[in-house]
Design an enzyme around this catalytic site. Sequence first.
Site, short mmCIF file in Angstrom:
data_model
loop_
_atom_site.label_atom_id
_atom_site.label_comp_id
_atom_site.label_asym_id
_atom_site.label_seq_id
_atom_site.Cartn_x
_atom_site.Cartn_y
_atom_site.Cartn_z
N GLU A 28 0.30 -12.32 6.98
CA GLU A 28 1.06 -11.07 6.93
C GLU A 28 0.10 -9.94 7.29
O GLU A 28 -0.88 -9.69 6.60
CB GLU A 28 1.67 -10.90 5.54
CG GLU A 28 2.65 -9.76 5.41
CD GLU A 28 3.80 -9.80 6.43
OE1 GLU A 28 4.09 -10.88 7.00
OE2 GLU A 28 4.40 -8.75 6.67
N GLU A 62 2.48 -1.73 12.97
CA GLU A 62 1.45 -2.76 13.01
C GLU A 62 1.41 -3.48 14.37
O GLU A 62 0.35 -3.90 14.83
CB GLU A 62 1.66 -3.75 11.86
CG GLU A 62 1.38 -3.09 10.51
CD GLU A 62 2.03 -3.78 9.31
OE1 GLU A 62 1.96 -3.20 8.22
OE2 GLU A 62 2.60 -4.87 9.47
N ASP A 84 7.00 -7.36 2.87
CA ASP A 84 6.50 -8.64 2.35
C ASP A 84 7.68 -9.57 2.04
O ASP A 84 7.62 -10.77 2.31
CB ASP A 84 5.69 -8.43 1.06
CG ASP A 84 4.50 -7.52 1.31
OD1 ASP A 84 3.97 -7.53 2.42
OD2 ASP A 84 4.12 -6.78 0.38
P1 8BR Z 1 6.36 -2.88 5.76
O1 8BR Z 1 6.29 -2.86 4.28
O2 8BR Z 1 5.62 -4.04 6.36
O3 8BR Z 1 6.05 -1.58 6.43
O4 8BR Z 1 7.88 -3.17 6.12
C1 8BR Z 1 8.88 -2.37 5.69
C2 8BR Z 1 10.19 -2.95 6.17
O5 8BR Z 1 11.15 -2.69 5.16
C3 8BR Z 1 10.74 -2.31 7.44
O6 8BR Z 1 10.35 -3.02 8.58
C4 8BR Z 1 12.24 -2.39 7.24
O7 8BR Z 1 12.74 -3.54 7.88
C5 8BR Z 1 12.40 -2.57 5.74
N1 8BR Z 1 13.12 -1.46 5.09
C6 8BR Z 1 12.72 -0.18 4.85
BR1 8BR Z 1 11.11 0.60 5.27
N2 8BR Z 1 13.66 0.56 4.24
C7 8BR Z 1 14.70 -0.28 4.08
C8 8BR Z 1 16.00 -0.11 3.54
N3 8BR Z 1 16.38 1.05 3.05
N4 8BR Z 1 16.84 -1.18 3.53
C9 8BR Z 1 16.44 -2.39 4.03
N5 8BR Z 1 15.22 -2.60 4.59
C10 8BR Z 1 14.36 -1.57 4.62
C1 GLC Z 2 -0.77 -3.61 0.65
C2 GLC Z 2 -1.22 -2.60 -0.40
C3 GLC Z 2 -0.51 -2.81 -1.71
C4 GLC Z 2 0.99 -2.90 -1.50
C5 GLC Z 2 1.33 -3.87 -0.41
C6 GLC Z 2 2.80 -3.82 -0.10
O1 GLC Z 2 -1.17 -4.88 0.29
O2 GLC Z 2 -2.61 -2.70 -0.58
O3 GLC Z 2 -0.83 -1.77 -2.60
O4 GLC Z 2 1.60 -3.33 -2.69
O5 GLC Z 2 0.63 -3.57 0.76
O6 GLC Z 2 3.06 -4.52 1.04
#
Ligand code: 8BR
Ligand code: GLC
Length: 489
Positions: free
Chosen positions: A282, A313, A471
Amino acid sequence: MHLAQWENHHDEAFSDIRKSLDNVNGMFVAYNSNVDAIKHISEKDISKLLTLVDLGEVQEKIVNYPREIISPVDLISRLIIAMRDGKAAEVPTYTSDIHEWLTDNLVFDDARMGGQAGIISNLLAHLGIRKVITYVPWLSKEQAEYFADLPNLMHPVIEDGILVLKHPRQAYNPEFKPRVNWIIEFSKGLEIKYGEEHFVVPRDNRLIISSRPLWIRIDMSRELYEQIPKLEEDVDGAILAGYQMIREVYEDGATYHEYVQRAVNVIERLKEGNPDIRIHVEFTSIQNKTIRKTLLKDIVCRHVHSLGLDTVEVANALNVLGHEELAYSVISKGENAIVALYEGAVRLLHDLKLERVHVHSLGFYICVVSKDHPLNVKEHRTALLFASTLAAAQASHGSIEHLNDAAMGLDVPVSKDGYGELEILGKYLVRRDICSMDDFVDGCIHTPTHDVIVVPSKVVKNPIATVGIGDAISAGAFVAMLAKMRPAK
Ligand code: 8BR
Ligand code: GLC
């Protein structure tokens, strides 16, 4: 395909995976877990923070784009950038000064399990995966308390030279200290005014101030390393994350080369235990470009099967792999950003010799898979739709403590905006003769060099928090994929 049909596909995918999850024997998850101190920031909080810094300095830093947080000015400038663009970011800090400053000036709302590996371990355990083996190199007593109190969640320990699996609460090292990250969540619509500047936050997202105490090492004791293959007899997949914490140079003179080699050795060792194992990494926001590049070229390339990333990313990864123009198109707000995102995912699949690249964005997911992947495209689609339901459940309730909680995500509607974005991609693919519109509408596309799965996803209007949703999406899709790869029990 109409939106209503995508709703049906979500329902079918969820009930299919719900029945199949038990096929998965076990998962190994490492390395990063920490405590997330979450603060939902208000306009009032921001105005207060702005009175504590010199606005001229903030302006200057916004231009210089600090990649490490040393002072409150660095913090405020990265917060303003994140809020202005509505983009997620994680920026490291190496001392406790900023945490103390934050504690003095903001009160956090909630402390939760944080870190990709920690969040994913708890999620998989809550979904009822038979065996979730989590491994944290710095498992402290306080950190252990944040792990779900479930019997299917275990941490390896060596006792008298023998490998045993114990719940994290029985496996911590009392000498280790907890690691706390601050998560500043901001909402769409916040009005930010500072100096002459004025903007409205375009979407919900967060800035992570990631604490990197000097004792953090992405590592494993020799004894445990020797015994990894024993773990693997009933582990079908591994999800690895946290490599962003590798440093270029350590106080003891060690360099990242050493830690990269160890990380690769662990992966190779996992494969010894089960040659059919699938390994997912990831990705995350990595400020240090040397580390970002080495993670991709030396750890991911040729060693892992699957990579999960969000849109920023993807741009960051393309950037260090020499595709600057494509990276720029991915982050530009133009019409073709989704096309660049697709092309970027294809580049990553081929450049990094992967079996699968899963990109998640707000409103849609794109997954590119190699031609020799054992699953067919419909099965991959099922995995993605299961993940979309998890994301919706997580965004609406803040956490998922059971498969039944996950099912609540089905009530959230599929995003119209995401669906609209996908149409742009569809037209591009048809124009380029990559597929017909008929193939595109069901989200399953075959090309001579790879297959593509694109789905619109469910989006919650007012999410409880955004941290950890990525995640949940990546882990959910990956475990669902494994469930489809394993024979039914
Ligand atoms: P990261 O944590 O890797 O940035 O990914 C966040 C993901 O959460 C986004 O790619 C999006 O698909 C999802 N997301 C977010 Br931000 N807000 C959301 C919401 N309100 N409802 C569903 N998915 C969401
Ligand atoms: C990273 C951050 C952590 C957070 C996570 C969420 O690992 O370090 O604080 O909970 O991203 O995806």
